[in-house]
Design a protein around this motif. Structure first.
Motif, PDB file in Angstrom:
ATOM      1  N   PRO A  30       0.834  -1.205   0.000  1.00  0.00           N
ATOM      2  CA  PRO A  30       0.000   0.000   0.000  1.00  0.00           C
ATOM      3  C   PRO A  30       0.872   1.261   0.000  1.00  0.00           C
ATOM      4  O   PRO A  30       1.907   1.290   0.663  1.00  0.00           O
ATOM      5  N   ARG A  31       0.494   2.235  -0.782  1.00  0.00           N
ATOM      6  CA  ARG A  31       1.295   3.458  -0.910  1.00  0.00           C
ATOM      7  C   ARG A  31       0.368   4.606  -1.266  1.00  0.00           C
ATOM      8  O   ARG A  31      -0.798   4.379  -1.574  1.00  0.00           O
ATOM      9  N   GLU A  32       0.893   5.819  -1.246  1.00  0.00           N
ATOM     10  CA  GLU A  32       0.061   6.965  -1.632  1.00  0.00           C
ATOM     11  C   GLU A  32       0.673   7.601  -2.866  1.00  0.00           C
ATOM     12  O   GLU A  32       1.879   7.835  -2.925  1.00  0.00           O
ATOM     13  N   VAL A  33      -0.166   7.837  -3.876  1.00  0.00           N
ATOM     14  CA  VAL A  33       0.323   8.435  -5.119  1.00  0.00           C
ATOM     15  C   VAL A  33      -0.533   9.662  -5.416  1.00  0.00           C
ATOM     16  O   VAL A  33      -1.725   9.534  -5.670  1.00  0.00           O
ATOM     17  N   GLY A  34       0.089  10.830  -5.346  1.00  0.00           N
ATOM     18  CA  GLY A  34      -0.608  12.078  -5.674  1.00  0.00           C
ATOM     19  C   GLY A  34      -1.914  12.254  -4.900  1.00  0.00           C
ATOM     20  O   GLY A  34      -2.930  12.609  -5.495  1.00  0.00           O
ATOM     21  N   GLY A  35      -1.888  11.996  -3.614  1.00  0.00           N
ATOM     22  CA  GLY A  35      -3.072  12.255  -2.793  1.00  0.00           C
ATOM     23  C   GLY A  35      -4.112  11.152  -2.810  1.00  0.00           C
ATOM     24  O   GLY A  35      -5.177  11.290  -2.212  1.00  0.00           O
ATOM     25  N   GLU A  36      -3.843  10.040  -3.511  1.00  0.00           N
ATOM     26  CA  GLU A  36      -4.784   8.912  -3.531  1.00  0.00           C
ATOM     27  C   GLU A  36      -4.052   7.638  -3.107  1.00  0.00           C
ATOM     28  O   GLU A  36      -2.969   7.347  -3.621  1.00  0.00           O
ATOM     29  N   PRO A  37      -4.655   6.850  -2.204  1.00  0.00           N
ATOM     30  CA  PRO A  37      -4.030   5.578  -1.837  1.00  0.00           C
ATOM     31  C   PRO A  37      -4.086   4.573  -2.984  1.00  0.00           C
ATOM     32  O   PRO A  37      -5.068   4.536  -3.743  1.00  0.00           O
ATOM     33  N   VAL A  38      -3.030   3.774  -3.099  1.00  0.00           N
ATOM     34  CA  VAL A  38      -2.887   2.805  -4.198  1.00  0.00           C
ATOM     35  C   VAL A  38      -2.295   1.523  -3.591  1.00  0.00           C
ATOM     36  O   VAL A  38      -1.562   1.595  -2.607  1.00  0.00           O
ATOM     37  N   ALA A  39      -2.621   0.358  -4.169  1.00  0.00           N
ATOM     38  CA  ALA A  39      -1.996  -0.898  -3.731  1.00  0.00           C
ATOM     39  C   ALA A  39      -2.062  -1.908  -4.866  1.00  0.00           C
ATOM     40  O   ALA A  39      -2.759  -1.701  -5.861  1.00  0.00           O
ATOM     41  N   ASP A  40      -1.328  -3.020  -4.713  1.00  0.00           N
ATOM     42  CA  ASP A  40      -1.482  -4.163  -5.622  1.00  0.00           C
ATOM     43  C   ASP A  40      -2.402  -5.150  -4.910  1.00  0.00           C
ATOM     44  O   ASP A  40      -2.344  -5.273  -3.687  1.00  0.00           O
ATOM     45  N   LEU A  41      -3.236  -5.804  -5.666  1.00  0.00           N
ATOM     46  CA  LEU A  41      -4.186  -6.747  -5.061  1.00  0.00           C
ATOM     47  C   LEU A  41      -3.894  -8.143  -5.581  1.00  0.00           C
ATOM     48  O   LEU A  41      -3.834  -8.358  -6.796  1.00  0.00           O
ATOM     49  N   LEU A  42      -3.720  -9.071  -4.646  1.00  0.00           N
ATOM     50  CA  LEU A  42      -3.499 -10.473  -5.027  1.00  0.00           C
ATOM     51  C   LEU A  42      -4.780 -11.235  -4.696  1.00  0.00           C
ATOM     52  O   LEU A  42      -5.219 -11.248  -3.537  1.00  0.00           O
ATOM     53  N   VAL A  43      -5.378 -11.831  -5.717  1.00  0.00           N
ATOM     54  CA  VAL A  43      -6.650 -12.547  -5.507  1.00  0.00           C
ATOM     55  C   VAL A  43      -6.483 -13.994  -5.945  1.00  0.00           C
ATOM     56  O   VAL A  43      -5.878 -14.268  -6.977  1.00  0.00           O
ATOM     57  N   ARG A  44      -7.010 -14.898  -5.095  1.00  0.00           N
ATOM     58  CA  ARG A  44      -6.946 -16.336  -5.407  1.00  0.00           C
ATOM     59  C   ARG A  44      -8.346 -16.907  -5.304  1.00  0.00           C
ATOM     60  O   ARG A  44      -9.204 -16.388  -4.582  1.00  0.00           O
ATOM     61  N   SER A  45      -8.580 -18.020  -5.998  1.00  0.00           N
ATOM     62  CA  SER A  45      -9.885 -18.695  -5.933  1.00  0.00           C
ATOM     63  C   SER A  45     -10.261 -18.975  -4.487  1.00  0.00           C
ATOM     64  O   SER A  45      -9.386 -19.286  -3.672  1.00  0.00           O
ATOM     65  N   ALA A  46     -11.544 -18.901  -4.199  1.00  0.00           N
ATOM     66  CA  ALA A  46     -12.010 -19.215  -2.836  1.00  0.00           C
ATOM     67  C   ALA A  46     -13.482 -19.594  -2.903  1.00  0.00           C
ATOM     68  O   ALA A  46     -14.219 -19.061  -3.742  1.00  0.00           O
ATOM     69  N   PRO A  47     -13.920 -20.501  -2.014  1.00  0.00           N
ATOM     70  CA  PRO A  47     -15.359 -20.793  -1.973  1.00  0.00           C
ATOM     71  C   PRO A  47     -16.091 -19.603  -1.357  1.00  0.00           C
ATOM     72  O   PRO A  47     -15.674 -19.091  -0.318  1.00  0.00           O
ATOM     73  N   LEU A  48     -17.131 -19.139  -2.018  1.00  0.00           N
ATOM     74  CA  LEU A  48     -17.850 -17.956  -1.515  1.00  0.00           C
ATOM     75  C   LEU A  48     -19.141 -18.386  -0.845  1.00  0.00           C
ATOM     76  O   LEU A  48     -19.726 -19.409  -1.195  1.00  0.00           O
TER      77      LEU A  48
END
Ligand code: S3P
Length: 442
Positions: A288-306
């Motif tokens: 998580p980081r801040e870029v020009g006044g907006e928070p930004v992050a990378d998202l890692l998503v894996r399969s999951a039973p919902l």
């Protein structure tokens, strides 16, 4: 739609999403970057700009009002600001296509100009309600004519003297809030907008980033007219609303692992992650980081039973554009998902409750629309032909449904995918969706 050639998406069943990618730039921030950049003193350099039709419509409208804009070229745009009073009268009506954000925000800022203007749009936009902005703007002194039922075109008389107001919004709408704040730049005295629930705050953040004094407390935003904006640099993060299709797709399909890079994580936009996690999704927020006044992050998503959930009403405005995708997740979940307090979905680019319920039913899912939401019973997607009714987010959501379908899903009326996600078919294909675009006679 004006396009005589209907765009159809054909998605084969199965597949998995894998790898990493960056989805296109945030639509809300891209619109605002053009608008505030145009009204600022000096230059604004934008990177990561969304080259989708909605934001291009905003860009063209400002060019038509005499603003010099270079690009977009690979997401880079260079706006030479003309100052708050430097816009020129456009020659004809400003046609903003499918874009509600362009129309509602520009209604506010055009109310403060010395010249007359007209805002119009496509078949979907000209059915959407505009009184939510024209009524409070009229209270500020704006003179705007609409059709009898309060829909576009909007004819805005120039030269009105605007007066700041203290407005309590009856609905949680960032478009209404932003429209009034933009009019407030031109008003005498203070304009204050109070929201019934938090909505996206990109306008407030960007105004502050451009050196404009904005006060915020307890769900209320205030500014005084007569100031100045100073242009600058804007790095637009990837749109969490576009990432949403991949978050859902990679959750519902087996064996997925997908990293979405540089996603905008403004807390007024992350309801999709909270709701998916409540359903059992496996999403990790990295770097998580801040870029020009907006928070930004990378998202890692894996399969999951919902599993099905009752969606907490306070999360609704924070995920307002992501419900078509969430409905597809709900259809793959174990048990029932109940959405309430979401009547706003009925006046988006389509009636998203009705249109999604129809499509889900066609695909073999039990979905019962209610006046302010929907009840979805998790089940098995069969396959078949659904109609997106020209709604980009409906089209992309049903494309992801194919990951769990038994037979192909064919989606009609998909030309408007380009309004928010140019290159969706190619990117989704690269990540593992078996998708093809076809053109047929409408
Ligand atoms: C937007 C606000 C939301 C959202 C729309 C973009 C914005 O609309 O649905 O796609 O950029 O301000 P409302 O404010 O009407 O909920």
């Amino acid at each position: 739609m004006t396009d005589p050639q209907e765009v159809i998406l054909q998605v084969e069943p199965g597949g998995r999403l894998h790898g990493q990618c960056r989805v296109p730039g945030d639509k809300s921030i891209s619109h605002r970057a053009i608008m505030l950049g145009a009204l600022a003193e000096g230059e604004t350099r934008i990177t990561g700009f969304l080259e989708g039709e909605d934001c291009l419509a905003t860009l063209k409208a400002f060019r038509a009002m005499g603003v010099e804009i270079d690009g977009p070229e690979k997401g880079q745009v260079h706006v030479r600001g003309v100052g708050l009073h430097g816009l020129k009268a456009p020659e004809g009506a400003l046609d903003v296509g499918n874009s509600g954000t362009s129309m509602r925000l520009m209604a506010g800022l055009l109310s403060g100009q010395a010249f007359d203007s007209t805002l119009t749009g496509d078949a979907s936009l000209t059915r959407r309600p505009m009184r939510r902005v024209t009524e409070p703007l009229a209270r500020m002194g704006a003179r705007i004519r609409t059709s009898d039922d309060g829909t576009p075109p909007l004819c805005i008389e120039g030269g009105a003297l605007l007066q700041g107001i203290d407005y309590r919004m009856p609905i949680a709408s960032a478009q209404v809030k932003s429209s009034l704040l933009l009019a407030g730049l031109y008003a005498q005295g203070q304009t204050c907008v109070t929201e019934p629930a938090p909505t996206r705050d990109h306008t407030e953040r960007m105004l502050a980033g451009f050196g404009y004094r904005v006060q915020r407390h307890d769900g209320c935003v205030c500014l005084r007219g007569g100031g100045q904006l100073q242009g600058g640099i804007i790095d637009v993060p990837a749109d969490i609303s576009s990432a949403a299709f991949f978050l859902v797709g990679a959750s519902i399909a087996p064996d997925c692992e997908l990293r979405l890079e540089h996603v905008g994580m403004n807390p007024t936009r992350t309801g999709i992650i909270d709701i998916l996690k409540l359903m059992g999704a496996d999403i990790q927020v990295e770097n998580p980081r801040e870029v020009g006044g907006e928070p930004v992050a990378d998202l890692l998503v894996r399969s999951a039973p919902l599993r099905g959930v009752r969606i907490p009403p306070e999360l609704v405005p924070l995920a307002i554009d992501e419900f078509p995708a969430l409905f597809v997740a709900a259809a793959c979940a174990q048990g029932e998902t109940v959405l309430t307090d979401a009547e706003e979905l009925r006046v988006k680019e389509s009636d998203r409750i009705q249109v999604m319920a129809e499509g889900l039913t066609t695909l073999g899912i039990r979905a019962r629309p209610t006046p302010d939401g929907i009840v979805i019973e998790g089940g098995q997607f069969t396959g078949g032909t659904v109609d997106s009714h020209g709604d980009h987010r409906v089209a992309m959501s049903f494309a992801m449904a194919a990951l769990r379908a038994q037979t192909p899903i064919r989606i009609r009326q998909c030309a408007n995918v380009n309004t928010s996600f140019p290159g969706f078919v190619q990117l989704a294909g690269r990540m593992g969706l078996n998708i093809q675009q076809q053109e047929g006679e409408a």
